[in-house]
Scaffold this active site. Structure first.
Site, PDB file in Angstrom:
ATOM      1  CG  HIS A 190     -21.829   6.917  -8.586  1.00  0.00           C
ATOM      2  ND1 HIS A 190     -23.157   7.583  -8.478  1.00  0.00           N
ATOM      3  CD2 HIS A 190     -22.075   5.814  -9.040  1.00  0.00           C
ATOM      4  CE1 HIS A 190     -24.020   6.610  -8.899  1.00  0.00           C
ATOM      5  NE2 HIS A 190     -23.129   5.559  -9.336  1.00  0.00           N
ATOM      6  NE  ARG A 235     -12.554  13.330   3.057  1.00  0.00           N
ATOM      7  CZ  ARG A 235     -13.164  13.806   1.960  1.00  0.00           C
ATOM      8  NH1 ARG A 235     -13.153  14.947   1.640  1.00  0.00           N
ATOM      9  NH2 ARG A 235     -13.999  12.856   1.370  1.00  0.00           N
ATOM     10  CD  GLU A 284     -30.564   7.177   2.338  1.00  0.00           C
ATOM     11  OE1 GLU A 284     -30.098   7.379   3.610  1.00  0.00           O
ATOM     12  OE2 GLU A 284     -30.372   7.647   1.327  1.00  0.00           O
ATOM     13  CE  LYS A 316     -22.784   6.823   2.158  1.00  0.00           C
ATOM     14  NZ  LYS A 316     -21.277   6.525   2.166  1.00  0.00           N
TER      15      LYS A 316
END
Length: 660
Positions: free
Chosen positions: A235, A292, A200, A116
């Protein structure tokens, strides 16, 4: 185009790939573990190769075994599906080294998007909008806290190598930062072998909007519009739809362009998904790129009329993209619901069992079911508990919602707990119907979605009794034996039958008296006039007080799985009911709530603990479940070890509450 491909996956995605390959005249080779020996994808493929035991690490995650299977079958290419090895750089490289085409992006793109932190750095150079935050390598605790203070709370601490909701912590205030950082790093290290984190800004009321992109080896790159995947539990996505509700044409265009920029920046080839977090005002930020095909790709197929697996195969074979951007259009609205073997009322705990009855709604122009199972198959503890994907399409969102509600009502599964009734409530809840979407929708709508189980209506017990009488009347009997004929004839008084049923703790007696037109039934002081006919061995047409309706009853010893109206019930016939079934169970203590693997022991033998202290963590079916102390007490003995596979109900910890 390829003559033969190997599918390095299982379940519904393997079946989905086989469907397109067969239409294109491509032979398919399935791989399977010992647990999947009789699975649907094995039955559908032209060939199938056993690659190891049930554990994924020794079968579906074994690069060596899959490459060897592809070589042995002379497969020209490998389609990895999603999950397992689909985003594994080493596997992609192994395919290249073996001279086998990998149906997916180049290793460089997989590697670039695998972290990430690295991905966000790349997106920054490509001018793709990023959430305010810190994505660097400095992991000093004080430095990271300074970054969080500068960004402004609330913030998210996220594992750089994370995914699936693991390695993520929401921090509401500066006082909570240090403890959350330690917890996040520990989980990241355990889950991904890497404790690198990024910080973040937490976007309040976030929507999860993703863009389907496609690129080829000839420099062409397009997007196939967006999907809203905001509705999630643990999540993980549970409902997806396309196009995303409420987006203006300008915003849709801007997000699509940003996604194409992201793909070009990575030198992408094949199918991919650029995921964005979108705020309430329409501001959007890059979150990650999945290199993908996505689970939710069917909603994009439904609104564009394109087969994305076919696109993958053509691009991997070196062909250009089938269409240009200006040739792609959106028609109608599509919604996907993931049908899981799980218990929503128990925090979505995965369930296992055999599909005694599996009857999905019929496929049509409006309804599509992508399933990896058939009746008689088993949902095992070894893999993801998703049974199927239910996808609907119609001219607009309101009509699509109605289609979904109807399709869910016609989806019948017996033998394993599912989330079908929860999905019906979710699709029908006011927030979802009004497209008031964000990732906290299920939490916001908790009182609407999680309601106490309703009592079985007396009319349902009456209908069940009629189905039993009709079944008995139609049962084979000895020829010329008057004692084996179930026609309710009596020489004097009318025939009377008594049924004792039980649902949870509720016990009901039904008295049925036969007459020339059917039966009169008495339940809890109420009278019902009824008759019925058998449509087949499990389906009945039942008329109660003049109202006729179909009923499905799946019998399994003393159990009756009843599908009636838009409800389903598990009812016991207590004439055959073992004494302990359906009765209040004693607290079994610290036992395994599901089959799984012990991944952590969090307390030592002899330790004094307080109520709710975490004692042990189990992992099963892509979920971790923590078992906590039921009260203050002493951990007398640990009855399992880390890495041990345990069965449902197995004793895990000897706990003494009396010593508190």
């Amino acid at each position: 185009m390829f003559n033969r491909i190997l599918i390095a996956n299982r379940g519904e995605i393997a079946c989905r790939i086989i469907k397109t390959a067969r239409r294109l005249g491509i032979e398919t080779v399935a791989v399977y573990s010992e647990a999947d020996r009789n699975s649907r994808h094995v039955r559908l493929a032209d060939q199938a190769v056993l690659i190891g035991p049930a554990a994924s690490a020794q079968s579906y995650l074994s690069t060596e075994k899959i490459i060897a299977a592809a070589k042995a079958c002379n497969a020209e290419a490998i389609h990895p599906g999603y999950g397992f090895l689909s985003e594994n750089t080493a596997f992609r490289q192994a395919c290249d080294d073996a001279g086998i085409v990998f149906i997916g992006p180049p290793a460089s793109a997989i590697k670039a998007m695998g972290s990430k932190s690295a991905a966000k750095k790349l997106m920054e150079t490509a001018n793709v909008p990023l959430t305010p935050g810190y994505h660097g390598d400095n992991q000093d605790t004080d430095f990271l806290k300074q970054q969080a203070d500068h960004i402004g709370y609330p913030v998210l601490i996220k594992a750089a190598a994370g995914g699936g909701g693991k390695g993520m912590r929401l921090v509401e205030s500066a006082e909570d930062f240090a403890a959350s950082l330690v917890s996040c790093k520990q989980e990241a290290s355990a889950s991904f072998g890497d404790d690198l984190v990024l910080i973040e800004k937490y976007i309040t009321q976030p929507r999860h909007v993703e863009i389907q992109i496609f690129a080829d080896e000839h420099g062409n790159c397009v997007h196939l519009f967006e999907r809203d995947c905001s509705v999630q539990r643990r999540h993980q996505k549970i409902l997806e739809e396309a196009p995303a509700p409420g987006l203006s044409a300008e915003l849709r265009h801007t997000m699509g362009e940003a996604a194409v920029k992201a793909a070009v920046a990575t030198g992408y080839v094949g199918a991919g998904t650029v995921e964005f977090i979108m705020g309430p005002t329409g501001n959007f930020y890059f979150m990650e790129m999945n290199t993908r095909l996505q689970v939710e790709h069917p909603v994009t197929e439904m609104i564009t009329g394109q087969d994305l697996v076919e696109w993958q195969l053509r691009v991997a074979a070196g062909q250009p993209l089938p269409l240009r951007q200006d040739q792609l259009t959106v028609t109608g609205h599509a919604i996907e619901a993931r049908i899981y073997a799980e218990s929503p009322d128990k925090d979505f705990m995965p369930a296992t069992g055999t599909l005694l009855h599996y009857h999905p709604p019929a496929n049509s122009r409006y309804v599509r079911v992508d399933s990896g199972v058939e009746q008689g198959d088993a949902i095992t503890p070894f893999y993801d508990p998703m049974i199927a994907k239910l996808i609907v399409w119609d001219e607009d969102r309101d009509n699509a919602l109605a289609r979904m509600q109807q399709a869910l009502q016609h989806y019948q599964i017996a033998g394993v707990q599912t989330n079908i009734q929860f999905l019906s409530r979710l699709v029908g809840c006011p927030a979802f119907m009004q497209a008031d979407l964000d990732t906290a929708l299920i939490t916001r709508q908790h009182d609407y979605l999680f309601v106490p189980a309703a009592a079985v209506p007396d009319a349902t017990f009456a209908a069940l009794a009629v189905s039993e009488l009709v079944r008995e009347a139609n049962a084979p009997h000895q020829e010329n034996s008057p004692w084996d004929i179930h026609d309710n004839w009596r020489s004097n008084l009318a025939a009377t039958r008594v049924f004792d049923f039980q649902h949870d703790d509720a016990k009901v007696t039904v008295r049925a008296q036969a007459h020339s037109q059917g039966w009169t039934l008495h339940i809890n002081g109420q009278r019902f006039d009824a008759n019925g006919t058998a449509l087949d061995a499990q389906r009945f047409r039942i008329c109660i007080n003049g109202h006729c309706q179909d009923m499905t009853v799946v019998r399994n010893e003393h159990q009756r799985h009843v599908f009636y109206g838009d409800q389903q019930w598990l009812i016991h016939n207590t004439h055959d009911l073992p004494p302990q079934v359906g009765q209040e169970q004693d607290d079994k203590g610290l036992q395994a709530p599901m089959p799984g693997i012990v991944v952590a022991l969090l307390a030592e033998a002899g330790s004094h603990v307080t109520r709710n202290t975490p004692l042990l963590t189990l992992s099963a079916m892509k979920m971790e479940y923590t078992i906590s102390a039921p009260s203050d007490g002493i951990v007398r003995k640990l009855l399992c070890a880390v890495g041990e596979q345990v069965d449902d109900g197995a004793d895990l910890i000897e706990f003494d509450a009396s010593a508190a």
